[in-house]
Design a protein around this motif. Structure first.
Motif: not given
Length: 160
Positions: A1-30
């Motif tokens: 994935m090319k986002d910045g001048p040198f590129g950005t990696m995108r990892y697909t993740v399987k979220q097992m548990k979230m400790y903080r930040g659920f109000q901003i983003m309840p589920h993380v896929q990438y």
């Protein structure tokens, strides 16, 4: 994935548990990171390990990098796992101030001085592996290590 001048990696993740930040983003896929380690990008071994990954949310995306805490889950100490589940939230009002050279002083009552940087261990140093910075009496923050719930009536400025 090319986002910045040198590129950005995108990892697909399987979220097992979230400790903080659920109000901003309840589920993380990438999770996004810079493509190059020289730009603080993180290289994760995909489909091989479970990781603890910290980061920040920017424009609806989760980013991580070398300055964030990321670790293979099975390499976390018992104190770190207990910290994630029971202690670290007690330090949300605290600031951790890295100490790169002596002398080091806290400039406010809500600071814990992080001395792992003195020995070049950083995230993997003894203090990071075995202590939690938590808020105690009257808003004072200090390092805590122990098996029992922390006693909020005692301030121990000598530990560590």
């Amino acid at each position: 994935m090319k986002d910045g001048p040198f590129g950005t990696m995108r990892y697909t993740v399987k979220q097992m548990k979230m400790y903080r930040g659920f109000q901003i983003m309840p589920h993380v896929q990438y999770i996004y990171t810079e493509a190059s380690e020289s730009l603080c990008g993180v290289k994760l071994e995909v489909n091989k390990y479970q990781y603890l990954i910290t980061g920040r949310v920017y424009e609806g995306k989760v980013y991580t990098g070398l300055c964030n805490w990321y670790e293979k889950w099975d390499r976390l100490t018992l104190s770190q796992r207990k910290g994630l589940n029971h202690r670290y939230h007690l330090g949300c009002g605290c600031k951790i101030r890295p100490c790169y050279y002596l002398p080091c002083f806290a400039t406010s009552k809500n600071e814990c001085i992080w001395t792992d940087m003195l020995s070049n261990f950083g995230h993997s140093g003894y203090q990071a592996k075995h202590y939690a910075c938590i808020q105690r009496v009257e808003g004072y923050c200090s390092w805590y290590r122990g098996w029992a719930p922390p006693d909020k009536t005692i301030i121990n400025a000598t530990d560590p």
